[in-house]
Design a protein around this motif. Structure first.
Motif, PDB file in Angstrom:
ATOM      1  N   THR A  32       0.831  -1.200   0.000  1.00  0.00           N
ATOM      2  CA  THR A  32       0.000   0.000   0.000  1.00  0.00           C
ATOM      3  C   THR A  32       0.867   1.252   0.000  1.00  0.00           C
ATOM      4  N   SER A  39      -5.582   1.638   5.294  1.00  0.00           N
ATOM      5  CA  SER A  39      -5.217   1.151   3.970  1.00  0.00           C
ATOM      6  C   SER A  39      -5.443   2.316   3.006  1.00  0.00           C
ATOM      7  N   THR A  40      -5.863   2.036   1.781  1.00  0.00           N
ATOM      8  CA  THR A  40      -6.122   3.149   0.862  1.00  0.00           C
ATOM      9  C   THR A  40      -7.172   2.817  -0.190  1.00  0.00           C
ATOM     10  N   THR A 100      -5.458   4.340  -4.815  1.00  0.00           N
ATOM     11  CA  THR A 100      -4.718   3.705  -5.909  1.00  0.00           C
ATOM     12  C   THR A 100      -5.689   3.337  -7.024  1.00  0.00           C
ATOM     13  N   MET A 128      -6.821  -0.680  -2.298  1.00  0.00           N
ATOM     14  CA  MET A 128      -6.045  -1.676  -1.567  1.00  0.00           C
ATOM     15  C   MET A 128      -6.832  -2.241  -0.385  1.00  0.00           C
TER      16      MET A 128
END
Length: 185
Positions: free
Chosen positions: A16, A138-139, A142, A146
């Motif tokens: 990540t 997390s994210t 992207t 993720m």
């Protein structure tokens, strides 16, 4: 009161951070939680020690273990994919994270999971049934998120890793300035 535990899925958070172009400063991360931190666990599969093989993760794991983290490792396993015939490496730490989180549940009020792996959704629900608040870091930033949608929906709070890194850095700047030191120290 020490009522917070960190569960860092090393390979997941590494991927990540790499996807976001970030560098996680684990000393700042630990310090961010301060006196509320009961335990900071970092989980990583490692390549078994063999002649000629170097595992780049070992210096980080050594640093973490000397600096307040409980480092949990296991050797990776190699297997041949029956379809492609290619050798693959596997090193899943989900069971270790789950067992440790459930063992600590009676002693914590807040679990911070540094992972976006949807396999942890049932763990999150089990912790919540025990009265533990769960945050996932997390994210979504992207190309492909993720964090699994089911995990994000299950947790009490989702924090994007990029936002969290900014929070850590701001906290360090505030602390340094309040002590009269350089904000770049």
């Amino acid at each position: 009161m020490r009522d917070t535990a960190l569960f860092i899925d090393g390979s997941n958070i590494y991927a990540t951070a790499k996807a976001l172009g970030l560098n996680v400063k684990y000393d700042k991360l630990r310090d961010y939680f301060g006196s509320s931190l009961l335990r900071a666990n970092y989980y990583s599969a490692v390549i078994p020690r063999r002649e000629g093989l170097i595992d780049d993760i070992r210096p980080l794991l050594d640093w973490l273990s000397y600096n307040g983290y409980c480092v949990v490792t296991k050797d990776t396993k190699e297997f041949v994919d029956k379809v492609t015939g290619k050798t693959k490496i596997k090193g899943n730490m989900d069971t270790e994270i789950t067992v440790d989180a459930l063992e600590l549940a009676p002693r914590i009020k807040h679990a911070v999971l540094f992972s976006g792996d949807g396999d942890f959704t049932y763990l999150v629900k089990a912790l919540q049934r025990k009265g533990v608040r769960v945050t996932a870091i997390s994210t979504l930033e992207t190309e492909f998120p993720m964090i699994a949608d089911e995990l994000r929906r299950a947790v009490d709070e989702f924090v994007d890793l990029k936002v969290f890194i900014d929070l850590i850095n701001q906290a360090v700047v505030k602390e340094t300035v309040s002590r009269g030191g350089s904000r770049y120290a």
